[in-house]
Design a protein around this motif. Structure first.
Motif, PDB file in Angstrom:
ATOM      1  N   LEU A   2       0.898  -1.046   0.046  1.00 46.50           N
ATOM      2  CA  LEU A   2       0.032  -0.139  -0.003  1.00 46.50           C
ATOM      3  C   LEU A   2       0.910   1.176   0.033  1.00 46.50           C
ATOM      4  O   LEU A   2       1.709   1.514   0.758  1.00 46.50           O
ATOM      5  CB  LEU A   2      -0.703  -0.052   1.239  1.00 46.50           C
ATOM      6  CG  LEU A   2      -1.579   1.370   1.630  1.00 46.50           C
ATOM      7  CD1 LEU A   2      -2.323   1.879   0.273  1.00 46.50           C
ATOM      8  CD2 LEU A   2      -2.478   1.035   2.901  1.00 46.50           C
ATOM      9  N   GLY A  24       3.838   6.770   3.345  1.00 43.33           N
ATOM     10  CA  GLY A  24       4.535   8.046   3.269  1.00 43.33           C
ATOM     11  C   GLY A  24       4.017   8.932   4.493  1.00 43.33           C
ATOM     12  O   GLY A  24       3.633   8.760   5.253  1.00 43.33           O
ATOM     13  N   ILE A  61      13.296  21.647   2.149  1.00 41.87           N
ATOM     14  CA  ILE A  61      12.586  21.805   0.828  1.00 41.87           C
ATOM     15  C   ILE A  61      12.202  23.316   0.680  1.00 41.87           C
ATOM     16  O   ILE A  61      12.427  23.779  -0.474  1.00 41.87           O
ATOM     17  CB  ILE A  61      10.980  21.330   0.940  1.00 41.87           C
ATOM     18  CG1 ILE A  61      11.393  19.650   0.575  1.00 41.87           C
ATOM     19  CG2 ILE A  61       9.992  21.575  -0.092  1.00 41.87           C
ATOM     20  CD1 ILE A  61      10.068  18.786   0.916  1.00 41.87           C
ATOM     21  N   ASN A  78       1.520   9.286   7.133  1.00 41.85           N
ATOM     22  CA  ASN A  78       0.052   8.852   6.936  1.00 41.85           C
ATOM     23  C   ASN A  78      -0.159   7.490   7.705  1.00 41.85           C
ATOM     24  O   ASN A  78       0.217   6.619   7.078  1.00 41.85           O
ATOM     25  CB  ASN A  78       0.200   8.505   5.410  1.00 41.85           C
ATOM     26  CG  ASN A  78      -0.010  10.021   4.721  1.00 41.85           C
ATOM     27  OD1 ASN A  78      -0.657  11.066   5.048  1.00 41.85           O
ATOM     28  ND2 ASN A  78       0.941  10.082   3.458  1.00 41.85           N
ATOM     29  N   SER A 111      13.652  10.137   4.316  1.00 45.21           N
ATOM     30  CA  SER A 111      14.800   9.999   3.217  1.00 45.21           C
ATOM     31  C   SER A 111      14.706   9.208   2.208  1.00 45.21           C
ATOM     32  O   SER A 111      14.139   7.983   2.473  1.00 45.21           O
ATOM     33  CB  SER A 111      16.105  10.167   3.996  1.00 45.21           C
ATOM     34  OG  SER A 111      16.293   8.683   4.344  1.00 45.21           O
ATOM     35  N   VAL A 112      15.239   9.251   1.071  1.00 45.04           N
ATOM     36  CA  VAL A 112      15.145   8.185   0.083  1.00 45.04           C
ATOM     37  C   VAL A 112      15.893   6.879   0.662  1.00 45.04           C
ATOM     38  O   VAL A 112      15.854   5.761   0.222  1.00 45.04           O
ATOM     39  CB  VAL A 112      15.962   8.865  -1.215  1.00 45.04           C
ATOM     40  CG1 VAL A 112      16.184   7.754  -1.887  1.00 45.04           C
ATOM     41  CG2 VAL A 112      15.074   9.707  -1.930  1.00 45.04           C
ATOM     42  N   ALA A 126      13.838   4.769   2.994  1.00 45.42           N
ATOM     43  CA  ALA A 126      12.643   4.206   1.881  1.00 45.42           C
ATOM     44  C   ALA A 126      13.343   2.868   1.269  1.00 45.42           C
ATOM     45  O   ALA A 126      12.750   1.779   1.183  1.00 45.42           O
ATOM     46  CB  ALA A 126      11.968   5.089   1.133  1.00 45.42           C
ATOM     47  N   PHE A 164      21.422  11.131   3.973  1.00 49.91           N
ATOM     48  CA  PHE A 164      20.858  12.231   3.464  1.00 49.91           C
ATOM     49  C   PHE A 164      21.517  13.297   2.450  1.00 49.91           C
ATOM     50  O   PHE A 164      22.410  13.288   2.679  1.00 49.91           O
ATOM     51  CB  PHE A 164      19.622  12.697   4.394  1.00 49.91           C
ATOM     52  CG  PHE A 164      18.875  13.834   4.008  1.00 49.91           C
ATOM     53  CD1 PHE A 164      17.617  13.336   3.658  1.00 49.91           C
ATOM     54  CD2 PHE A 164      19.141  15.090   4.081  1.00 49.91           C
ATOM     55  CE1 PHE A 164      16.652  14.288   3.344  1.00 49.91           C
ATOM     56  CE2 PHE A 164      18.363  16.043   3.583  1.00 49.91           C
ATOM     57  CZ  PHE A 164      16.844  15.601   3.325  1.00 49.91           C
ATOM     58  N   TRP A 165      20.903  13.604   1.494  1.00 53.18           N
ATOM     59  CA  TRP A 165      21.371  14.868   0.703  1.00 53.18           C
ATOM     60  C   TRP A 165      20.525  15.992   0.542  1.00 53.18           C
ATOM     61  O   TRP A 165      19.137  15.782   0.375  1.00 53.18           O
ATOM     62  CB  TRP A 165      22.039  14.571  -0.474  1.00 53.18           C
ATOM     63  CG  TRP A 165      21.192  14.395  -1.799  1.00 53.18           C
ATOM     64  CD1 TRP A 165      20.681  15.266  -2.467  1.00 53.18           C
ATOM     65  CD2 TRP A 165      20.135  13.169  -1.888  1.00 53.18           C
ATOM     66  NE1 TRP A 165      19.832  14.815  -3.460  1.00 53.18           N
ATOM     67  CE2 TRP A 165      19.448  13.497  -2.956  1.00 53.18           C
ATOM     68  CE3 TRP A 165      19.993  12.049  -1.192  1.00 53.18           C
ATOM     69  CZ2 TRP A 165      18.515  12.678  -3.588  1.00 53.18           C
ATOM     70  CZ3 TRP A 165      18.976  11.109  -1.861  1.00 53.18           C
ATOM     71  CH2 TRP A 165      18.217  11.393  -3.110  1.00 53.18           C
TER      72      TRP A 165
HETATM   73  P1  FAD Z   1       6.384   8.661  -0.430  1.00 55.57           P
HETATM   74  O1  FAD Z   1       7.211   8.501  -1.580  1.00 55.57           O
HETATM   75  O2  FAD Z   1       5.628   9.882  -0.172  1.00 55.57           O
HETATM   76  O3  FAD Z   1       5.187   7.530  -1.187  1.00 55.57           O
HETATM   77  C1  FAD Z   1       3.864   7.214  -0.345  1.00 55.57           C
HETATM   78  C2  FAD Z   1       2.832   6.938  -1.325  1.00 55.57           C
HETATM   79  O4  FAD Z   1       1.735   6.579  -0.735  1.00 55.57           O
HETATM   80  C3  FAD Z   1       2.393   8.213  -1.810  1.00 55.57           C
HETATM   81  O5  FAD Z   1       2.305   8.128  -3.266  1.00 55.57           O
HETATM   82  C4  FAD Z   1       0.922   8.307  -1.322  1.00 55.57           C
HETATM   83  O6  FAD Z   1      -0.029   9.169  -2.164  1.00 55.57           O
HETATM   84  C5  FAD Z   1       0.624   7.219  -1.259  1.00 55.57           C
HETATM   85  N1  FAD Z   1      -0.727   6.895  -0.161  1.00 55.57           N
HETATM   86  C6  FAD Z   1      -0.730   7.485   0.994  1.00 55.57           C
HETATM   87  N2  FAD Z   1      -1.881   6.971   1.522  1.00 55.57           N
HETATM   88  C7  FAD Z   1      -2.567   6.218   0.717  1.00 55.57           C
HETATM   89  C8  FAD Z   1      -3.792   5.453   0.404  1.00 55.57           C
HETATM   90  N3  FAD Z   1      -4.660   5.317   1.713  1.00 55.57           N
HETATM   91  N4  FAD Z   1      -4.001   4.987  -0.616  1.00 55.57           N
HETATM   92  C9  FAD Z   1      -3.140   4.951  -1.725  1.00 55.57           C
HETATM   93  N5  FAD Z   1      -1.945   5.545  -1.551  1.00 55.57           N
HETATM   94  C10 FAD Z   1      -1.788   6.098  -0.605  1.00 55.57           C
HETATM   95  N6  FAD Z   1      14.817  12.644   0.611  1.00 55.57           N
HETATM   96  C11 FAD Z   1      16.321  12.396   0.445  1.00 55.57           C
HETATM   97  O7  FAD Z   1      16.884  11.850   0.711  1.00 55.57           O
HETATM   98  N7  FAD Z   1      16.982  13.515  -0.298  1.00 55.57           N
HETATM   99  C12 FAD Z   1      16.426  14.535  -1.198  1.00 55.57           C
HETATM  100  O8  FAD Z   1      16.996  15.366  -1.417  1.00 55.57           O
HETATM  101  C13 FAD Z   1      14.912  14.713  -0.962  1.00 55.57           C
HETATM  102  N8  FAD Z   1      14.352  15.708  -1.372  1.00 55.57           N
HETATM  103  C14 FAD Z   1      12.986  15.935  -1.348  1.00 55.57           C
HETATM  104  C15 FAD Z   1      12.268  16.758  -2.153  1.00 55.57           C
HETATM  105  C16 FAD Z   1      10.819  16.671  -1.980  1.00 55.57           C
HETATM  106  C17 FAD Z   1      10.179  17.969  -2.582  1.00 55.57           C
HETATM  107  C18 FAD Z   1       9.961  15.903  -1.126  1.00 55.57           C
HETATM  108  C19 FAD Z   1       8.604  15.784  -0.945  1.00 55.57           C
HETATM  109  C20 FAD Z   1      10.841  14.794  -0.476  1.00 55.57           C
HETATM  110  C21 FAD Z   1      12.248  14.781  -0.693  1.00 55.57           C
HETATM  111  N9  FAD Z   1      12.916  13.698  -0.142  1.00 55.57           N
HETATM  112  C22 FAD Z   1      14.511  13.591  -0.085  1.00 55.57           C
HETATM  113  C23 FAD Z   1      12.339  12.685   0.780  1.00 55.57           C
HETATM  114  C24 FAD Z   1      11.902  11.476   0.155  1.00 55.57           C
HETATM  115  O9  FAD Z   1      11.517  11.902  -1.127  1.00 55.57           O
HETATM  116  C25 FAD Z   1      11.056  10.581   0.864  1.00 55.57           C
HETATM  117  O10 FAD Z   1      11.530  10.163   2.312  1.00 55.57           O
HETATM  118  C26 FAD Z   1      10.478   9.221   0.381  1.00 55.57           C
HETATM  119  O11 FAD Z   1       9.719   9.756  -0.884  1.00 55.57           O
HETATM  120  C27 FAD Z   1       9.791   8.405   1.233  1.00 55.57           C
HETATM  121  O12 FAD Z   1       9.267   7.282   0.528  1.00 55.57           O
HETATM  122  P2  FAD Z   1       7.829   6.579   0.953  1.00 55.57           P
HETATM  123  O13 FAD Z   1       7.572   5.614   0.017  1.00 55.57           O
HETATM  124  O14 FAD Z   1       7.941   6.303   2.256  1.00 55.57           O
HETATM  125  O15 FAD Z   1       6.629   7.630   0.962  1.00 55.57           O
END
Ligand code: FAD
Length: 407
Positions: free
Chosen positions: A7, A107, A153, A242, A297-298, A301, A325-326
């Motif tokens: 999910l 996320g 950001i 979330n 952070s990426v 994740a 992290f960067w």
């Molecule tokens: P996400 O990538 O946010 O994915 C979660 C997904 O789940 C989303 O698509 C969301 O819509 C979906 N979702 C949530 N609830 C539901 C639901 N009920 N049903 C269906 N789908 C749902 N990290 C770095 O390390 N370096 C950087 O330079 C950096 N820059 C960034 C710049 C920006 C603008 C942003 C926003 C983030 C940045 N990050 C950076 C952080 C990094 O992108 C996140 O830590 C990473 O994306 C986390 O991954 P995730 O899969 O946990 O969450």
């Protein structure tokens, strides 16, 4: 495990799905996400993509053909509404999806701005591709922008906007940028660098209201009554995990979905990874009373996606990756290894323009911030992974051979 449902189709969810197949998982694999695009990287949204240096197709983590070839049933645009733990089903707007194991990778979302005027046109947040597209368009006609929050950001946006000739003012409650995340030394460097590019800062400044005319933002008013004109406001005041879908299903939460060292929730059939998960780690020692953190952070994740996939395919290991992290701000690259805390001592190594700050907590290396010094960052990751400490005197001594210590 016969069928796995992931999910959240972001960085962590996609990684878990890809790593499951790479590890030989042969059951059914479904990736549910409420966004419509193929799983994509967020970091460029506030950097190269916002600056017009990368196109949207360049953001996808893998092409659609990869998902097909690896039999990952991608369900874009689908909102998950609840978890039926007894029936082992994910309940979605498109009907229930049965699972043997559920991976929650939902996320985080932006913290809403709690002041009047937050809903005016011209007030932006940045989390997803749709936000970035709206912000990019707004920047084209923008002359004066106010950034609320001097976090990563906000500062990355400020650098891109200032480079376009926009007059940018960053307002921040703390007395320095990135106050929770980096040392005063690193914060001072970035403050100076942004100011040299024309960005103005107002520290110790609270936001009282966003003001508008005809439904569009015209400026902001600070808590001390100061008015600043702006035709664009970017809000970057942090995120909220979330976690509600997990809480409603009776799983433990508290600023993140609580998982154990193996990334399992209270329910062995449900795991959580990425920005939404709160997990125990040795890097949180002296940082959080209960030894757990939630990391955005990426790296986190990706590594949690991999760690979980290994467990679900029969190779369980506690999650132990070194956090890193960067952030790219204008021409400067910041890289952080480890987890620093505001009280950590800092020792500087390098030159004015390219240096690292080695941070120590309770006498042990806690984090290394490298500014335009990628070599130190790689060494720092190795030192932290091995648990090798060095003394602050060694870190400060330019003749001390760091690389030799890290071998
Ligand atoms: P996400 O990538 O946010 O994915 C979660 C997904 O789940 C989303 O698509 C969301 O819509 C979906 N979702 C949530 N609830 C539901 C639901 N009920 N049903 C269906 N789908 C749902 N990290 C770095 O390390 N370096 C950087 O330079 C950096 N820059 C960034 C710049 C920006 C603008 C942003 C926003 C983030 C940045 N990050 C950076 C952080 C990094 O992108 C996140 O830590 C990473 O994306 C986390 O991954 P995730 O899969 O946990 O969450």
């Amino acid at each position: 495990v016969a069928g796995i449902v992931v999910l959240g189709a972001g960085q962590a969810g996609f990684q878990a799905a890809a790593s499951l197949r790479e590890a030989g998982f042969a059951g059914t694999l479904t990736l549910v996400g409420d966004e419509t695009a193929l799983p994509y990287q967020r970091p460029p949204l506030s950097k190269a993509y916002l600056a017009g240096k990368t196109e949207a197709d360049g953001l996808a983590l893998r092409p659609a053909a990869y998902l097909d070839a690896h039999r990952i049933a991608f369900r874009p645009g689908l909102v998950a509404e609840a978890i039926d733990r007894d029936g082992r089903r994910l309940l979605t707007a498109g009907g229930p999806i049965p699972y043997d194991h559920l991976v929650i990778a939902t996320g985080a979302r932006n913290r809403p701005l709690p002041v009047p005027g937050a809903d005016l046109a011209g007030v932006h947040q940045l989390r997803g591709l749709a936000d970035a597209d709206a912000l990019k368009t707004a920047l084209e006609a923008c002359r004066a922008a106010v950034v609320v929050g001097a976090g990563f950001i906000g500062l990355e946006f400020a650098a891109v906007a200032a480079a376009r000739g926009v007059a940018v003012t960053v307002i921040e409650l703390a007395e320095r940028p990135m106050a929770r995340a980096v040392s005063p030394e690193t914060a001072a460097f970035f403050r100076n660098a942004h100011e040299a590019s024309g960005v103005r800062f107002r520290f110790g400044a609270g936001l009282a209201a966003v003001e508008g005319r005809n439904g569009r933002v015209s400026g902001v008013v600070l808590a001390d009554g100061t008015a600043l004109a702006a035709d664009l406001v970017l809000v970057g005041i942090g995120v909220l995990p979330n976690q509600e879908i997990a809480a409603q299903a009776g799983l433990g939460v508290g600023d993140g979905i609580r998982v154990d060292a193996f990334l399992a929730t209270d329910d062995p059939a449900v795991s959580a990874i990425g920005d939404c998960a709160r997990f125990p780690t040795r890097f949180a020692q002296g940082l959080a009373a209960d030894g757990t953190v939630r990391i955005e952070s990426v790296q986190n994740a990706i590594d949690q996606g991999r760690c979980l996939a290994a467990r679900l395919t029969g190779r369980p290991a506690a999650y132990a990756a070194v956090p890193w992290f960067w952030s790219d701000q204008g021409p400067h690259k910041l890289q952080i290894a480890g987890l620093g805390a505001p009280g950590d001592a800092g020792v500087r190594r390098g030159t004015e323009a390219a240096f690292s700050v080695f941070r120590f907590r309770d006498g042990r290396l806690s984090a290394v911030e490298s500014v335009n010094r990628a070599g130190d960052h790689m060494v720092a990751r190795r030192l932290l992974a091995a648990g090798t400490s060095l003394t602050p005197e060694q870190a400060a001594d330019p003749a001390f051979d760091l690389k030799a210590l890290a071998v």
